[in-house]
Scaffold this motif. Structure first.
Motif, PDB file in Angstrom:
ATOM      1  N   VAL A 166       0.839  -1.207   0.000  1.00 17.56           N
ATOM      2  CA  VAL A 166       0.000   0.000   0.000  1.00 17.56           C
ATOM      3  C   VAL A 166       0.867   1.247   0.000  1.00 17.56           C
ATOM      4  O   VAL A 166       1.858   1.333   0.730  1.00 17.56           O
ATOM      5  CB  VAL A 166      -0.919   0.025   1.241  1.00 17.56           C
ATOM      6  CG1 VAL A 166      -1.809   1.264   1.231  1.00 17.56           C
ATOM      7  CG2 VAL A 166      -1.763  -1.248   1.319  1.00 17.56           C
ATOM      8  N   ILE A 167       0.481   2.233  -0.807  1.00 15.42           N
ATOM      9  CA  ILE A 167       1.187   3.511  -0.831  1.00 15.42           C
ATOM     10  C   ILE A 167       0.183   4.643  -0.609  1.00 15.42           C
ATOM     11  O   ILE A 167      -0.958   4.580  -1.084  1.00 15.42           O
ATOM     12  CB  ILE A 167       1.963   3.715  -2.158  1.00 15.42           C
ATOM     13  CG1 ILE A 167       2.834   4.970  -2.083  1.00 15.42           C
ATOM     14  CG2 ILE A 167       1.026   3.753  -3.367  1.00 15.42           C
ATOM     15  CD1 ILE A 167       3.866   5.070  -3.208  1.00 15.42           C
ATOM     16  N   ILE A 168       0.622   5.657   0.146  1.00 18.80           N
ATOM     17  CA  ILE A 168      -0.222   6.816   0.455  1.00 18.80           C
ATOM     18  C   ILE A 168       0.472   8.062  -0.065  1.00 18.80           C
ATOM     19  O   ILE A 168       1.661   8.282   0.203  1.00 18.80           O
ATOM     20  CB  ILE A 168      -0.467   6.947   1.974  1.00 18.80           C
ATOM     21  CG1 ILE A 168      -1.223   5.726   2.509  1.00 18.80           C
ATOM     22  CG2 ILE A 168      -1.262   8.210   2.285  1.00 18.80           C
ATOM     23  CD1 ILE A 168      -0.388   4.761   3.258  1.00 18.80           C
ATOM     24  N   PHE A 169      -0.260   8.894  -0.808  1.00 21.06           N
ATOM     25  CA  PHE A 169       0.282  10.145  -1.336  1.00 21.06           C
ATOM     26  C   PHE A 169      -0.292  11.319  -0.545  1.00 21.06           C
ATOM     27  O   PHE A 169      -1.451  11.675  -0.693  1.00 21.06           O
ATOM     28  CB  PHE A 169      -0.052  10.289  -2.825  1.00 21.06           C
ATOM     29  CG  PHE A 169       0.652   9.274  -3.681  1.00 21.06           C
ATOM     30  CD1 PHE A 169       1.961   9.471  -4.087  1.00 21.06           C
ATOM     31  CD2 PHE A 169       0.009   8.107  -4.066  1.00 21.06           C
ATOM     32  CE1 PHE A 169       2.616   8.530  -4.856  1.00 21.06           C
ATOM     33  CE2 PHE A 169       0.661   7.165  -4.842  1.00 21.06           C
ATOM     34  CZ  PHE A 169       1.970   7.373  -5.236  1.00 21.06           C
ATOM     35  N   GLY A 170       0.547  11.914   0.326  1.00 27.23           N
ATOM     36  CA  GLY A 170       0.091  12.968   1.221  1.00 27.23           C
ATOM     37  C   GLY A 170      -0.617  12.338   2.412  1.00 27.23           C
ATOM     38  O   GLY A 170      -1.592  11.613   2.225  1.00 27.23           O
TER      39      GLY A 170
END
Length: 350
Positions: free
Chosen positions: A155-159
């Motif tokens: 999982v990746i989160i942007f901001g």
């Protein structure tokens, strides 16, 4: 004056497409709320348009304003009756807030998260930040878990002013959690929390407007992001998310309001999503509840407000979108630092 004329006056003043149905929704909210902020929330109309409507109705004597709030006058009530406007009715479930989710299985993690997030950095206007309640952060995790998007996934989160990465790492559901964040305060806070709690997640300090580096492209199963409310910001933030996914079957989560995004803008965003090879699987109304900003008086919303009244409770909500990749489309990974992606005619929180 009728609803058509009223809507045209609002459109002329704001440049926001408005029709009789939009004016009707705003007036229906005026029946049940004495706060400009609540009227925008309940009506699901852009705040600049609601501000213009309230200003016009004050001039026409259909509304009166005092230190206690905004109220329909007898002339205003008569206008609504002639126009067939009925008071707004709210049938939201009081237990789940309309999300349709239970957080019982995350109760322990949520209680710990409450304590940890007390020292979080305050929202900063320069990054158009505004963070959600702890319950909302965990509701996002519950939603994604229920869709099979977390367990054993990358999982990746942007901001991440909402601290989704921290909360997700606390649950231990995902195989890998990475954050791309420009604000050094949040980077430091999450890195320190990871060490203190013995959590395993990566925090990468980077401007999302910059092209993604090769090591982040095509490496993840799921992304979360909460972009500014413009089509260009959606193009950049959601585009980065799609570029980071492994391909068909990958999923993404983001919010979109009605307070800063008219239905005309929603259609533009939906077309953009289709062009990027994804389909919308879920839209959950008013899913994301935001904590009131500490910088309200610096925002465009305050400048536009015809009545200067501080909100007494949270009023800014967004719908949660879940998208899934159904076709491999090459999404541009170009530099976006040279253009304004934060503002348009419907913006109010910057």
């Amino acid at each position: 004056m009728d609803l058509q004329q009223l809507a045209r006056l609002v459109s002329d003043k704001t440049g926001i497409p408005w029709g009789p149905r939009n004016a009707e929704r705003a007036l229906a909210a005026v029946f049940v709320s004495d706060s400009l902020w609540e009227i925008a929330h309940k009506s699901d109309e852009p705040l600049p348009a609601v501000s213009a409507l309230v200003g016009l109705l004050l001039e026409e004597g259909m509304l009166r304003a005092s230190s206690e709030g905004i109220f329909l006058t007898e002339d205003g009530k008569a206008f609504c009756e002639r126009a067939g406007v009925h008071p707004f009715e709210d049938h939201t479930c009081p237990s789940c807030g309309g999300r349709g989710l239970s957080l019982d299985k995350f109760k322990g993690a949520l209680e710990r998260f409450y304590e940890i997030q007390r020292d979080r950095p305050e929202a900063a206007i320069r990054y158009d930040q505004g963070y959600v309640t702890p319950e909302t952060t965990f509701a996002r995790i519950a939603l994604a878990d229920g869709r099979g998007d977390l367990r054993g996934k990358d999982v990746i989160i942007f901001g991440d002013d909402d601290l989704v990465a921290l909360a997700l790492a606390m649950t231990g559901l995902a195989r890998r959690v990475a954050v791309v964040e420009i604000d050094e305060r949040i980077v430091e806070f999450e890195r320190e929390a990871a060490v203190k709690l013995g959590l395993n997640f990566e925090v990468i300090m980077r401007d999302v407007r910059l092209p993604l580096p090769q090591e982040l492209l095509g490496r993840f199963d799921v992304f979360f992001t909460d972009p500014p409310e413009t089509v260009e910001a959606m193009r950049v933030f959601v585009g980065r998310g799609i570029s980071a996914l492994k391909g068909v079957g990958g999923a993404g989560y983001f919010g979109l309001t009605r307070v800063e995004s008219s239905l005309v803008k929603w259609r533009s965003v939906e077309r953009l999503l289709l062009d990027m090879g994804v389909t919308i699987t879920d839209i959950i109304h008013h899913f994301n509840e935001y904590v009131n900003w500490g910088y309200l008086e610096q925002m465009k919303a305050w400048e536009l407000a015809p009545v200067k009244q501080f909100p007494s409770k949270n009023w800014y909500y967004s719908s949660m979108f879940r998208i899934e990749v159904v076709e491999s489309v090459e999404v541009p990974n170009a530099d976006a630092t040279g253009r304004d992606i934060y503002t348009d005619s419907e913006s109010s929180t910057v």
